[in-house]
Motif scaffolding. Structure first.
Motif, short mmCIF file in Angstrom:
data_model
loop_
_atom_site.label_atom_id
_atom_site.label_comp_id
_atom_site.label_asym_id
_atom_site.label_seq_id
_atom_site.Cartn_x
_atom_site.Cartn_y
_atom_site.Cartn_z
N ARG A 121 8.66 -2.42 11.79
CA ARG A 121 7.47 -2.75 11.03
C ARG A 121 7.22 -4.25 11.14
N VAL A 122 5.99 -4.64 11.43
CA VAL A 122 5.57 -6.04 11.38
C VAL A 122 4.42 -6.10 10.39
N VAL A 123 4.67 -6.67 9.22
CA VAL A 123 3.69 -6.76 8.16
C VAL A 123 3.04 -8.14 8.20
N VAL A 124 1.73 -8.17 8.39
CA VAL A 124 0.97 -9.42 8.44
C VAL A 124 0.27 -9.62 7.09
N CYS A 125 0.44 -10.80 6.51
CA CYS A 125 -0.16 -11.12 5.21
C CYS A 125 -1.05 -12.35 5.34
N THR A 126 -2.14 -12.37 4.57
CA THR A 126 -2.96 -13.58 4.46
C THR A 126 -3.29 -13.82 3.00
N ASP A 127 -3.26 -15.11 2.62
CA ASP A 127 -3.55 -15.48 1.24
C ASP A 127 -4.95 -15.07 0.82
N ASP A 128 -5.91 -15.10 1.79
CA ASP A 128 -7.31 -14.81 1.45
C ASP A 128 -7.73 -13.39 1.82
N GLY A 129 -6.79 -12.58 2.30
CA GLY A 129 -7.10 -11.19 2.60
C GLY A 129 -7.90 -10.95 3.86
N THR A 130 -8.01 -11.96 4.75
CA THR A 130 -8.83 -11.80 5.95
C THR A 130 -8.12 -11.06 7.07
N LEU A 131 -6.82 -10.81 6.93
CA LEU A 131 -6.08 -10.05 7.95
C LEU A 131 -4.87 -9.40 7.29
N GLY A 132 -4.68 -8.14 7.55
CA GLY A 132 -3.51 -7.44 7.06
C GLY A 132 -3.47 -7.33 5.55
N LEU A 133 -2.28 -7.49 4.99
CA LEU A 133 -2.07 -7.38 3.55
C LEU A 133 -2.67 -8.57 2.83
N ASP A 134 -3.44 -8.33 1.80
CA ASP A 134 -4.02 -9.39 0.97
C ASP A 134 -2.95 -9.83 -0.03
N GLY A 135 -2.23 -10.89 0.32
CA GLY A 135 -1.15 -11.34 -0.55
C GLY A 135 -0.19 -12.27 0.17
N PHE A 136 0.92 -12.55 -0.49
CA PHE A 136 1.92 -13.47 0.04
C PHE A 136 3.04 -12.73 0.77
N THR A 137 3.90 -13.49 1.43
CA THR A 137 5.02 -12.88 2.14
C THR A 137 5.95 -12.15 1.18
N THR A 138 6.06 -12.64 -0.05
CA THR A 138 6.89 -11.94 -1.04
C THR A 138 6.34 -10.53 -1.31
N ASP A 139 5.01 -10.39 -1.29
CA ASP A 139 4.41 -9.07 -1.46
C ASP A 139 4.75 -8.17 -0.27
N GLY A 140 4.66 -8.74 0.94
CA GLY A 140 5.01 -7.97 2.13
C GLY A 140 6.46 -7.56 2.12
#
Length: 271
Positions: free
Chosen positions: A172-191
């Motif tokens: 699994r490669v979980v991509v996160c963005t602070d502004d929700g423009t790509l992947g998970l809307d959230g921080f790495t801690t959320d991922g």
């Protein structure tokens, strides 16, 4: 891992180009590629301003000992990296390396979780290759402020990196963005929390902003997982002479990021 002798090497630029918003890819040829290990760094002298006497410390993504090439990724954040971005193919300078203590492979069997924030991705990518070569299964969480800052080539490579894994779980490669423009809307801690809800891990590797790594370290501790953290500090010399890269320790006192790190056992760090 044990650190080897720090040496000055010549280097020649092969390629230097922008790859994301404010992020550049630098490929050099240098004999340091024969000895540098994942998680270590090198200090580059950037020509162009005689008043700028300090070198620029950079971690690396990949080193090819046979071809003597090193691939680095860096953020243009100040006068020194602005000059570095102006170097072109064929330009030459010197570097000091290999510096510091890099990643060490987990002794316990089991899957690893790699967590990168921002320009902390290069040493995490190097750790991924090290784990893959050792046949250790892993998942990755990659975070950034916005989609334009993400290093999509590296993310795609992480998804396809051949591992010959001892664990048969799909990577699994979980991509996160602070502004929700790509992947998970959230921080790495959320991922990381989302993966911990699905899988168990024997080791966490993390690199990125200190506040992010503090959160990753806390999650790892709560789940009883060993955690290695590659610390980011201002490193003036890179080999312990200037003592300006102090890392506060839980046991009291300080360690030098450039010699005792940059990779630390997260439990040793006073976050």
């Amino acid at each position: 891992m044990e650190t080897g002798p720090v040496t000055q090497y010549d280097f020649t630029v092969m390629r230097n180009e922008p790859v994301a918003q404010g992020i550049w890819r630098l490929v050099i040829t240098s004999e340091v590629a024969r000895t540098i290990e994942p998680g270590q760094f090198m200090n580059l002298r950037v020509p162009g301003d005689g008043a700028h006497i300090l070198r620029i410390p950079l971690s690396f993504k990949r080193a090819d000992a046979k071809a003597e090439t090193v691939e680095l990724l860096y953020a243009v954040v100040g006068e020194g990296t602005e000059r570095l971005a102006k170097m072109r193919a064929g330009d030459t300078s010197t570097l000091v390396g290999p510096c510091g203590r890099g990643w060490w492979l987990p002794k316990a069997e089991g899957r690893a979780l790699l967590v990168a924030g921002g320009i902390g991705l290069p040493p995490i990518f190097a750790a991924a290759r090290q784990l893959a070569e050792a046949g250790v299964g892993f998942d990755v969480v990659v975070g950034n402020h916005t989609a334009e800052r993400h290093l999509m080539q590296e993310i795609d490579e992480l998804r396809s990196l051949s591992a010959g894994e001892v664990c048969d779980c799909e990577r699994r490669v979980v991509v996160c963005t602070d502004d929700g423009t790509l992947g998970l809307d959230g921080f790495t801690t959320d991922g990381m929390a989302s993966l911990l809800a699905e899988r168990s891990y024997a080791q966490v590797y993390t690199c990125g902003p200190t506040v992010m790594m503090a959160g990753i370290s806390k999650l790892a501790r709560e789940h009883g997982i060993a955690c290695q953290a590659s610390m980011e500090r201002m490193m003036g010399c890179g080999f312990g002479a200037c003592s300006c890269c102090n890392v506060a320790l839980v046991a009291g006192g300080y360690a030098l990021c450039c010699q005792d790190g940059p990779v630390f056992d997260a439990e040793e760090v006073a976050w």
